[in-house]
Each structure stands twice: as structure tokens, then as C-alpha cells.
Design an enzyme around this catalytic site. Sequence first.
Site, PDB file in Angstrom:
ATOM      1  N   TYR A   1      40.331  46.283  29.986  1.00 54.27           N
ATOM      2  CA  TYR A   1      38.979  45.930  29.720  1.00 54.27           C
ATOM      3  C   TYR A   1      38.047  45.980  30.842  1.00 54.27           C
ATOM      4  CZ  TYR A   1      34.982  43.013  28.077  1.00 54.27           C
ATOM      5  OH  TYR A   1      34.020  42.265  27.843  1.00 54.27           O
TER       6      TYR A   1
ATOM      7  N   LYS B   1      34.759  47.887  32.381  1.00 54.02           N
ATOM      8  CA  LYS B   1      33.359  47.319  32.576  1.00 54.02           C
ATOM      9  C   LYS B   1      32.978  47.824  33.958  1.00 54.02           C
ATOM     10  CE  LYS B   1      32.572  46.136  28.723  1.00 54.02           C
ATOM     11  NZ  LYS B   1      31.464  46.538  27.895  1.00 54.02           N
TER      12      LYS B   1
END
Length: 281
Positions: A101, A105
Amino acid sequence: MSAKSRPSRKDVGKIETIEEVVKKHDIDTVYHMAAILSATGEKNPQLCWHVNMDGTMNILELGLKYEMARIIVPSSIAVWGAGVPLDDTPQETVLKPTTMYGVTKVCGELLGDYYVQRFGLDVRGLRYPGIISHETLPGGGTTDYSVEIFYEAVDKGKYECFLKEDTMLPMMYMPDCINGTIQLAEADFSKLKHHCDFNHAATSFNPTQLAAEIKKHIPGFEITYKPDYRQEIADSWPNSIDDSAAREEWGWKPEWDLSSMTEDMLKHLRERKEAGTLYER
Ligand code: VAH
């Protein structure tokens, strides 16, 4: 919103399904919130990459093709890992995330900035802390304890926390998150020195402090601790972040703190429990 009335789900990783929506509704601004969060992403990193990165690329490409006014691509405190100051983590520092994740990002920030520099597309983003809301149920994040605890406090008067009692994390109440995101979207683009990576903060607290605030409203509330795999993720993130760039470049200023957020969360969830719709979203 009950499951019956929820709009049909689309795969943001398939450009044709998203393009259909863009054309049907003549969309000129996208707040790109579709993502698989940190904890769920560690269970299926390939799917996390597909949704988060193919999705972001599709939104940016459609932004170019349909000459959209602006695209908001949120980032997260998950961009950080080892080697950064954990208190008041600066706007400019090394980004070494330890989750898929977090990798997506960092890539999202770099991709957004590339579309700004290379194609002149208006892309903006901000690094969200843990976001707390009574409008949705927890969505697979490491900061989910800060939402679950309110539901269980209202429903059962107790909560088993999956993070250690002293795990300090940056957090924000949803009204501040929405206001800040719209404020950035409406800022004069020509005055922004940053584009897709604004540090965005409101408050920081740990489970002990949150439980103590809840106890002011539910005196008998009890919390226990049973850390799981999400502890390692939380330990890689900052305790607090320096968001002076957001304050200087587009006037960011939070309005909610731990006390006012706790009071408002419990008010709404108690009303929903009374109505028998506590977990209905
Ligand atoms: C997560 N709530 O826990 C998200 C957030 C601060 C991290 O992006 O994964």
C-alpha cells in the site's frame, strides 16, 4: 446507505468501465479514493498493486483524454518507513515504505507529479493520516482500531485492540479530511509549490489516550490489547507529521481534536444503535 441502494461497483483497474462513467456523467473533476489499504494489501499485494496503480494510471489517462479540470489522488502516511524522524516527520524526507500500500502511495505521488510536469494536468494529493468516520465501517486499514473501538464501545462496552496501548499515530476526523481535501482542490494551482504529496495532519494519539477519552462518556468502558500483524505496519509509521507546507500553501487548519471527535462519534453511533442500524452502512 444500505447494500440495496449502494451504486454498482466498478473495477477502477479496468479503464473501459471507468471511461463509461466519465462519458455518461461528463466528469471534469475526480477525487480518486479507490484503493486497497495497508492491512488488506498485505494479504494480497498483487491485487493491491492492480487496484491502486492501474486505477491511478487509468484516472490520470482519462484526465488527459477528457481534458479534466483537476484530479485529486490522495496519498498517505504509509509512504514512510525506516530512516525518518518519527516526530514531526518533515515534508521532504526519504520514502521507504514497508507495505505494498505504501509503495503504491509513493508511486501515486510520483506519477501524479509526472502528469503535472509532463502533460500540464492539474493533479493534487495529500498524505492522509488515519481517517475516522461514523459514516462507513472500517475498511482494511492499520488505523481501523480507531473506528472499531467506537462501534464496540457503544455496542458492547469493551474492545480488544489489535495495536499496543502506546502506539502513537497521526489521525484525523472525517469532516476535517473532507474540508482539507476540498480546500486543496480549490486552491490556486499556480501558487502551489507541492502538488501530490502534501503532509496533512490534525492530531495524534495512541489507543490508551483514545480509550480514556471514550471513558469520559462511557465510564465502564474496558479495553484490552492483543497486537497482531498490523503492529509491525503501525511501528513503521510516524507518531506525528509536520504539515506546515499545507498550512502555508493553501491555508490548511484542522477544526477537530480528540475530545470533540470522540463526543461527535459517540453521539452519532448511539443514535444509530437506538435506531437498530449501528452496523448498517
Ligand atoms: C490504513 N487508514 O490504515 C489507512 C491509512 C494511515 C494509513 O492510509 O491503511
